[in-house]
Design an enzyme around this catalytic site. Structure first.
Site, PDB file in Angstrom:
ATOM      1  N   SER A 578       0.841  -1.198   0.000  1.00  0.00           N
ATOM      2  CA  SER A 578       0.000   0.000   0.000  1.00  0.00           C
ATOM      3  C   SER A 578       0.873   1.243   0.000  1.00  0.00           C
ATOM      4  O   SER A 578       2.013   1.223   0.476  1.00  0.00           O
ATOM      5  CB  SER A 578      -0.905   0.005   1.239  1.00  0.00           C
ATOM      6  N   TYR A 591      -1.430  -0.521  10.569  1.00  0.00           N
ATOM      7  CA  TYR A 591      -1.547  -0.849   9.161  1.00  0.00           C
ATOM      8  C   TYR A 591      -0.330  -0.375   8.375  1.00  0.00           C
ATOM      9  O   TYR A 591       0.269  -1.128   7.589  1.00  0.00           O
ATOM     10  CB  TYR A 591      -2.820  -0.220   8.597  1.00  0.00           C
TER      11      TYR A 591
END
Length: 700
Positions: A578, A591
């Site tokens: 990501s 995350y």
């Protein structure tokens, strides 16, 4: 007419209501007959045999009525035959070719003349068997390769056995390569034996016929049933099938474990010239043969029917490995396998050099297609899953033929020169050259985590679309089975897998190996997202993200790389990370850290695995809201809160913040993965951003 529907050795599939729906359309009835014949593998295998019918049509040139023959075209399959797969020819023109035929040396030219007989301009290319149908007078004709009939045809005393089973009701023609002259031989056989119901072709197959599609169908089934019943009685009288058992099979689960350990090694060796996809079977029919005393005698003889050996090669490779062999040491096993493959390749080269003609095509891949491991099972390797599965099925047919012929009297195979002349026939080579170009990922095997939906599904779908065979894995069994329902087993399989569980991952790779032979592409796409501040992030949140994203990636790479190393074919690992692994944003500690770990692990693995030609890269999405499973949960709420907007505003917000002002879709991520595995073949350790352009996420 009373419909006889009771058969023991073939399936009666004629549906009267279905047939009635075609009315008087004889072509439709011929296609229907073809399809139901092809649905029974005891009657004919995929791509084997051909069927035809003759109708009266208006000639568009003079408006006169003419007889037209409709016949399966070159390279087709009767089980799936449609109108587009047949050729329509003027029967009289085809028969008039007898006036210009100049003998066996003229066969190839004759095939070119078939085009001058075309009636239907949308015809498929006529096959070499076209004159075999055209020179016989019957309205409906089946040419099939049933195991029982080929057993009779391949028996040492085939002609006498034909008389014993059918008396004077069947003709018999000795082996001859398919072509115009064989059509003449069939015509002569019928003239010499008026009133017969069919003809046995020595070492080849069966011709049967009828005035209607149904009569033809019934004639075929009845003839096959009679041969099957005859052979069944012979086998029952012979207590020692294939000379009795020499090797005892391992238990079923042990056989599969052995196969899973061995297949990547076999695949690597069988792919020395062209990458191959594998298939494994350990059916009772196979085990009875490969464990028998007669295996050593029968296997080198090769198959008898041309349709069989064209797909299986002239003979199999029998592994000189004990069923209890320790396969854990790959190098030691390769030391035993390498000489066996080298010997097979050399024998194939000798076969080519001995039998070739001045105009023969260049020698094809000398590696075995069929590989036998006594006590364990049978492997096959070819260019794609369908081809290798069909090769496997054809060799099972060959086993059935050998069993039947041995029970009758003695099995005979084609002489090597005859076999070569078919395998390297210029017309067969022309058929191969007409095959469509392979797709970019053809011959590749991919496994994708998180493929039950969203980005993972888009990636897996892209892999299939570009020619790969794919193992879809997901924690959600219902989801992963649902997304693979649109594919057949030759394209994709579904496996339930928890990427945090080492045993589950090992099982997923085992399923991949047993289904396709190994693995070439690993895509770790399984994921979830939790957006919380430092204070709100729990250790449970932290552990979940680390386990799914980081530990899952580690375990996938560890298991997958070991298989890739066994194959020695290189490979690709692509991890879906990501933008958040590069950008420090609010409410993202767990995350973002996990994604950063994924990115750096990719660099580390790229450095470590490069020596084995295994490339490891990252694709970084950002803002994939539409179609992404992550955004179905609380993540969307968290990101909306962090950016001071509503959930409904997220798609537009994410599109506006990238340089290209584009909404990023799951398909865009799939294209990034495709670029990594199909285009950027000299790239490793890289990050491919698919985010519309985020300046603060530029990796360099």
């Amino acid at each position: 007419m009373e419909k006889v529907k009771t058969f023991k050795y073939v399936d009666y599939l004629w549906d009267e209501s279905k047939a009635a729906s075609f009315g008087d359309d004889q072509v439709a009835l011929f296609l229907y007959r073809s399809n139901i014949l092809g649905a029974d593998l005891r009657i004919t295998n995929y791509g084997g045999g051909n069927t035809s019918c003759k109708t009266i049509e208006k000639d568009p040139l003079n408006n006169e009525e003419v007889e037209i023959m409709w016949v399966k075209g070159s390279g087709g399959d009767i089980g799936t035959l449609t109108r587009k797969g047949i050729a329509g020819l003027y029967t009289e023109r085809l028969r008039n070719l007898k006036n210009v035929y100049q003998g066996l040396e003229d066969e190839d030219r004759m095939v070119g003349l078939f085009d001058h007989c075309i009636f239907d301009l949308e015809s498929k290319a006529p096959s070499i068997d076209t004159p075999l149908h055209g020179l016989l007078p019957f309205k409906h004709i089946d040419h099939l390769h049933p195991d029982a009939l080929i057993a009779v045809a391949a028996a040492k005393d085939s002609e006498e056995i034909t008389k014993e089973i059918w008396g004077d009701t069947m003709g018999w023609v000795p082996w001859q390569r398919p072509g115009f002259d064989l059509g003449l031989q069939l015509e002569k056989c019928l003239a010499d034996n008026p009133g017969i119901r069919g003809i046995i072709l020595g070492s080849h197959g069966l011709f049967t016929w009828g005035e209607t599609s149904y009569e033809c169908y019934m004639n075929s089934l009845e003839v096959i049933e009679m041969a099957s019943e005859y052979i069944a009685k012979k086998i029952e009288e012979n207590a020692q099938v294939f000379g009795g058992q020499k090797v005892e099979s391992l238990p079923a689960e042990e056989r599969k474990n052995k196969a899973a350990q061995l297949m990547p090694l076999l695949r690597g060796l069988a792919s020395s010239e062209n990458r191959m996809v594998g298939h494994f079977t350990d059916s009772n029919v196979v085990l009875e043969y490969i464990n028998s005393n007669d295996l050593e005698r029968l296997a080198p003889m090769g198959t008898s029917c041309p349709d069989h050996f064209l797909r299986t090669k002239i003979q199999p490779l029998v592994l000189a490995l004990d069923k209890n062999e320790d396969l854990s040491d790959s190098k030691a096993v390769l030391d035993k396998l390498n000489p066996l493959f080298e010997q097979y390749r050399q024998e194939y080269k000798d076969y080519y050099e001995t039998c070739k003609h001045p105009n023969s095509p260049a020698m094809r891949d000398p590696n075995p297609v069929i590989i036998i491991y006594p006590g364990v099972g049978m492997f096959s390797f070819s260019k794609d899953k369908q081809t290798t599965r069909v090769a496997n099925e054809f060799y099972v047919n060959a086993i059935n033929v050998m069993r039947g012929a041995e029970a009758i009297s003695e099995y005979t195979s084609l002489p090597r020169q005859e076999a070569f002349d078919i395998e390297y026939w210029l017309l067969e080579e022309a058929k191969l050259q007409r095959m469509p170009k392979e797709k970019p990922l053809s011959r590749k095997i991919a496994i994708v985590t998180g493929a039950g939906g969203g980005i993972g599904q888009a990636i897996a779908d892209k892999m299939v679309a570009e020619g790969a065979v794919v193992v879809f894995t997901d924690l959600n069994q219902e989801a992963v089975e649902s997304v693979t329902a649109k594919y057949n087993k030759d394209q994709a399989v579904a496996v339930t897998c928890d990427v945090t569980d080492e045993e589950a991952i090992a099982n997923a790779f085992k399923e991949a190996v047993l289904a396709f032979g190994g693995v070439d592409i690993i895509v770790h796409s399984a994921g979830l997202a939790i957006s919380k501040s430092l204070e709100d992030t729990t250790t449970k949140d932290w552990d979940l993200l680390e386990n799914v994203l980081v530990k899952g990636q580690f375990l996938m790479a560890k298991s997958g790389a070991s298989i890739m190393k066994k194959q020695n074919l290189g490979g690709d690992i692509v991890n879906i990370a990501s933008k958040n692994g590069l950008v420090a944003g609010p409410n993202n500690v767990a995350y973002g850290t996990a994604k950063a770990a994924q990115q750096h692990m990719t660099r580390l693995l790229a450095a470590e695995l490069a020596a084995d030609k295994i490339r490891v890269n990252v694709v970084n999405p950002d803002g994939v809201i539409v179609g992404s499973k992550i955004w179905e949960g609380t993540w969307a709420e968290g990101r909306a809160k962090a950016n001071g907007i509503s959930v409904e505003e997220l798609p537009a917000f994410y599109a506006k913040r990238n340089l290209l002002n584009e909404i990023i879709l799951p398909e865009d991520i799939a294209n990034g993965v495709f670029a990594c595995v199909a285009i950027l073949d000299k790239s490793t350790g890289n990050i491919i951003n698919v985010d519309g352009g985020m300046a603060n996420a530029f990796p360099r």
